[in-house]
Design a protein around this motif. Structure first.
Motif, PDB file in Angstrom:
ATOM      1  N   THR A  64      60.652  60.627 105.674  1.00 31.07           N
ATOM      2  CA  THR A  64      59.689  61.693 105.376  1.00 31.07           C
ATOM      3  C   THR A  64      61.022  62.781 105.744  1.00 31.07           C
ATOM      4  O   THR A  64      60.160  64.012 105.725  1.00 31.07           O
ATOM      5  CB  THR A  64      58.525  61.278 106.303  1.00 31.07           C
ATOM      6  N   ALA A  81      60.673  64.091  98.177  1.00 32.87           N
ATOM      7  CA  ALA A  81      59.877  64.866  98.723  1.00 32.87           C
ATOM      8  C   ALA A  81      57.811  63.593  98.643  1.00 32.87           C
ATOM      9  O   ALA A  81      57.176  63.760  99.246  1.00 32.87           O
ATOM     10  CB  ALA A  81      59.338  65.802  99.205  1.00 32.87           C
ATOM     11  N   ARG A  82      57.742  63.921  97.042  1.00 33.15           N
ATOM     12  CA  ARG A  82      56.859  63.564  96.852  1.00 33.15           C
ATOM     13  C   ARG A  82      56.594  62.228  96.820  1.00 33.15           C
ATOM     14  O   ARG A  82      55.489  61.894  97.725  1.00 33.15           O
ATOM     15  CB  ARG A  82      56.997  63.668  95.374  1.00 33.15           C
ATOM     16  N   PRO A  85      55.261  69.312 109.712  1.00 31.85           N
ATOM     17  CA  PRO A  85      56.520  70.570 108.750  1.00 31.85           C
ATOM     18  C   PRO A  85      56.687  71.157 110.151  1.00 31.85           C
ATOM     19  O   PRO A  85      55.941  71.487 111.194  1.00 31.85           O
ATOM     20  CB  PRO A  85      54.852  71.191 108.286  1.00 31.85           C
ATOM     21  N   SER A 121      59.840  66.109 103.713  1.00 33.51           N
ATOM     22  CA  SER A 121      58.497  67.019 103.759  1.00 33.51           C
ATOM     23  C   SER A 121      58.467  67.451 105.306  1.00 33.51           C
ATOM     24  O   SER A 121      57.453  68.120 105.557  1.00 33.51           O
ATOM     25  CB  SER A 121      57.783  65.850 103.490  1.00 33.51           C
TER      26      SER A 121
END
Length: 465
Positions: free
Chosen positions: A321, A290-291, A434, A324
């Motif tokens: 992605t 995720a980072r 999200p 996330s």
């Protein structure tokens, strides 16, 4: 002099002599390591070491393509779902998997599928325990077209294992799925009705054998329910899609797909049916970071390579992605393009079974199949997949494999690019939306859930601190 005779034919003894010299004080046994299933991975495989060759090709031709490039569309709004579906199909996808509120009824689902020729583009569902209702909605939206390529993908077992809750008993959910399959099998003879997947075990940290055994045991439970609903064993087996996850370990990934075909042959033989396996391989979510999401593109490429070379009938790659949130248009396009490059430029599907004849891959395939079959037999001896989930028999075994993954990252035995090695101190962000986790509906059945993990989770949390 023939060309072949100009080169010496080495044997394992020659290799051992050279290897011992290179290792100096280290023993040859130091080159052997054991995987999460306790299987030895050796440094040398050859005909002299007793490898039995095997052949496990994909059995389908996805409309002239090497495999079915399958895209995921997750949306609650029918107009947005329709926009994404058309963009995926126009951008190179051959089929789509739908999830979200658009599956709630035939009216929103029909609007989401506006302009989609269901005789050409297969449409599948990812509806969890609501699979039968979603299947009914898709059947109505297809308007009775007998050649519609529908994939109901009903999989109540995975949904129950992932959440640990269900509004009815799992046996009732299986019966409902089987009755729904039997009702639509006549109207839609080309439909695939069930998904027997081991992905929930994989995402929770399970080993390859545990994942394959979960898929096999799920398939047997679905087939038995279908026979009880009046379907023949052949209808049930032919209507079942097998699901696996593929991560960045591409050799193990392609061997996993091939092993699943061997397992399916044995299951079919037990029912007296010769039904080729239909394998849908999806990229692993536990491998995604995720980072710094950009190295995920490399991991997704490795997963796609494994699916293509391993002979999966359909390959589904997540957006890079995903860790996330929901991928945007750019991330979805990258996932399509990865497969298009593998298919159209690298030509990975030009050979039926590229791994056949590789001593290492043939041996690895067979050993994984045998380990998974032993795990499957254990599940069946304990009463089947339903009893093992409810009785908390599978969960501790998966937990032990998960602990091994986490320990390997913690002590440096394993690495993730961009997470534990070659870490970018200032990673570039990538947009993702999200999405709140769905709230499961309980009250009918319960088990300890197989909670998903991310291999990068602990290292990323440490970096954040």
């Amino acid at each position: 002099m023939p060309f072949a005779s100009a080169f010496p034919a080495p044997d394992p003894a020659d290799w051992r002599s050279l290897a011992a010299r290179a290792l100096k004080d280290r023993p040859l046994e130091s080159l052997i390591h054991f995987d999460a299933d306790g299987l030895a991975v050796r440094p040398l495989y050859a005909a002299a070491t007793g490898v039995t060759p095997l052949f496990a090709p994909r059995g389908s031709d996805a409309d002239g393509r090497s495999w079915d490039l399958r895209a995921q569309v997750e949306a609650d709004d029918p107009a947005e779902a329709n926009r994404q579906i058309l963009a995926e199909l126009e951008g190179g996808a051959a089929s789509v998997i739908l999830s979200g509120a658009v599956l709630a009824d035939s009216a929103p689902l029909g609007r989401a599928l506006d302009g989609v020729a269901l005789e050409l583009a297969a449409v599948g569902l990812d509806a969890g325990l609501d699979g039968p209702d979603a299947a009914n909605a898709l059947a109505v939206a297809a308007k009775g077209a007998p050649r519609a390529r529908l994939m109901f993908h009903m999989d109540p077992i995975s949904a129950f294992a992932a959440t640990g809750e269900a509004p009815r008993s799992l046996e009732e959910h299986l019966t409902l799925a089987a009755n729904t399959a039997a009702r639509h099998a006549g109207a839609y003879p080309e439909a695939r009705v069930f998904l027997a997947s081991g992905r929930v075990a994989h995402e929770a940290g399970g080993s390859i054998a545990q994942e394959l055994a979960f898929a096999a045991a799920s398939a047997v439970a679905l087939v038995e329910a279908a026979i009880g609903a009046g379907m023949t064993a052949e209808q049930a087996l032919t209507g079942t899609v097998l699901g696996v996850s593929l991560d960045q370990d591409y050799f193990d990934g392609l061997a996993k797909v091939r092993a699943l075909r061997l397992i399916w042959r044995s299951i079919g033989a037990a029912y007296g049916v010769e039904a080729g396996a239909m394998v849908e391989a999806r990229s692993s979510r536990r491998m995604l970071a995720a980072r710094d999401p950009w190295p995920n593109l490399l991991r997704l490429t490795a997963a796609g390579f494994a699916g293509a070379v391993g002979g999966a009938d359909a390959v589904v790659l997540d957006g890079f992605t995903r860790a996330s949130g929901l991928p945007d248009d750019f991330a979805r396009r990258q996932s399509r393009n990865i497969q298009l490059v593998l298919m159209e430029e690298a030509h990975l599907g030009r050979v039926d079974d590229p791994a056949a004849g590789s001593w290492y891959l043939d041996q690895r395939t067979r050993e994984l199949a045998e380990a998974a079959w032993a795990e499957f037999q254990w599940i069946q001896s304990e009463g089947g997949i339903v009893a093992c989930l409810r009785g908390h028999l599978i969960q501790p075994r998966v937990a032990r494999a998960r602990q091994g993954l986490e320990a390997a990252l913690a002590d440096g035995a394993a690495h993730l690019v961009g997470v534990t090695k070659f870490v970018d101190p200032e990673p570039r962000p990538a947009p993702a939306t999200p999405r709140p986790a769905p709230v499961p509906e309980g009250g009918g059945d319960a088990c300890v859930p197989l909670t998903p993990m991310r291999r990068s989770g602990c290292p990323e949390q440490g970096a954040a601190r």
